[in-house]
Design an enzyme around this catalytic site. Sequence first.
Site, short mmCIF file in Angstrom:
data_model
loop_
_atom_site.label_atom_id
_atom_site.label_comp_id
_atom_site.label_asym_id
_atom_site.label_seq_id
_atom_site.Cartn_x
_atom_site.Cartn_y
_atom_site.Cartn_z
CG LEU A 127 -1.99 -1.07 1.31
CD1 LEU A 127 -2.68 -1.02 2.67
CD2 LEU A 127 -3.00 -0.91 0.19
CB ALA A 128 2.47 3.32 1.82
CB ALA A 130 8.36 4.87 4.33
CB SER A 131 13.44 5.73 4.35
OG SER A 131 12.90 6.33 5.51
CD GLN A 134 7.83 -3.01 0.91
OE1 GLN A 134 8.57 -2.22 0.34
NE2 GLN A 134 7.47 -4.17 0.35
CB VAL A 135 1.99 -0.56 4.88
CG1 VAL A 135 0.67 -1.08 5.45
CG2 VAL A 135 2.72 0.28 5.91
CE LYS A 149 4.14 1.09 9.57
NZ LYS A 149 4.28 2.33 10.39
CG ASP A 284 3.26 13.63 10.46
OD1 ASP A 284 2.97 14.78 10.11
OD2 ASP A 284 3.84 12.82 9.71
#
Length: 556
Positions: A127-128, A130-131, A134-135, A149, A284
């Site tokens: 789904l996403a 990142a550094s 990931q998910v 995740k 955030d």
Amino acid sequence: MRRHIHLKRYRQIVNTLAKHGFGFLVDQLGLGDLVSWARRVKAEEKTRLSGGARLRLVMEELGPTFIKLGQVLSTRPDLLPRDVIEELARLQDQVPSFPFEQVQGLVEEELGQPLAELFRSFDREPLAAASIGQVHRAELATGEAVVVKARRPNVERVIRTDLEILFDLGRLAERHTLWGQFYKFSEMAEEFARTLKQELDYTAEGRNADRLRQNFSGDPTVKIPGVYWVFTTDRVLTMEYVEGVKLSDVEELERRGWDRRLIARNLAQAVLKQVLLDGFFHADPHPGNVVVLPGGVVAFLDFGLVGRLSEERKRQFVSLVLGLVRRNSNHIIRAVTEMGIVGQEVEMQAFKRDVDLLRERYYDVPFGQIRLGTAISEILDLAFRYRLRIPTELTLLAKALITLEGVVRELDPGLSIVAIAEPLAHTLLRRRLVPGMLTRTAREWALDYGGLLLDLPRKLDGFLDKLVTGDAILKLEHQNLERAMSHLDRIANRLSFSLVLLAFSIVTAGLVIGSALGADRGRFFFWSMPVLELAFLLATLMVAYLIWAIIRSGRF
């Protein structure tokens, strides 16, 4: 081997800084020898960009640790000017996904069973990404929809190396620069390391989600997804899948006929409750981390970054809010100075004058139109100007409120964050006056200061004895001695430069006269050696070296 890895990474970091026009900073830290001359030459092309844009490029090029560092620095308007903050806020923690086979191997290693036995289905495409991880969407064998995740392979080793180097750079900055000493960069590096290590530990993120869900238990307007602890480790996090409409998708909200004003109010109340009443908040709350469910329910996602406020910090923040609302400069100044560390070099009269100007800017603004996030941002700008060090949790809070205000303004331009915050602030103040809280405060005060009061007579007696015997030592420190010495260095360097030029002129004249007198004997003297040419070349090299050393010291 480890030392070799550090040196290689050091070279990469300093050369990246030099390439983007920060060679002066590398020289100040005493690392100029690690920079290739080619990098320094190419840096001239980069200096056409703004300093903030070049710093963002440095962070992006150096990878996950520095991207996270840039994102953290984007929450510190008390440390960096606004144009740099705006550039760092553009940092995107999005990288290509890593192969599904690595995800599968990691999940099976962490959970101890084959993927097919743990999950009924597991999407191969994330789904996403990142550094750090990931998910993926999945479905448990028992039928529950979840998101999994997974941490990126080897990222912990890379981050550990980078953090050790950041500690070194912080110590070098404190040793070689005044700004490093003032801002205590080694302490900041330690704080950043603690935050990043928490993000690496997915069990910490799961505990954050559990605490928020407990704080909102019984509140039908807020949804916090549950954690499946049986399927969670420090490298794998499994949480309830929440399907809704992204907060940023205003058109879809309109198409479904959902009340945008209700959504804005529920979101604002949820964030302000976390801040003012709970002292534990999602740091955030941008539109990508909030989805909307039917009935205007807001669901928070991604709990890697949270903020914590002690009772004292909450009191200080409430005092700041009430000072803004009541347009009271003294309250604002008291709150800001209690939050930060005010050095002796701060000109309080000038600071008070600027706060008065800020207050007058909002004097005629109707109560409902005061933008709390903007006002706090302007106060942090003053903190940067007067070098006040604001605690990290309060800068995280400022960013969260600025983000919240932007989202709420998009959903309902007429909603006032201040109007929602004021009754919650009064609720917090009333809580402090209930008998149980007063008793708790008195007990904490007694524990903190009781020992000091009991020990005071003995210490005072010892101090008086030293005064009588003449053993008392008075320590004096000149506050501007460093600046005065730097000024003297510049004067000495300029004087040396003038004397060297004069000596060089005299030597040159002597060589020319000697050459003319000895012209009839030929160009060579002393066993046929070109003494005049060698002496002139040597003198030229010595002068060039001295000029280079003076300019490189930065004190000319």
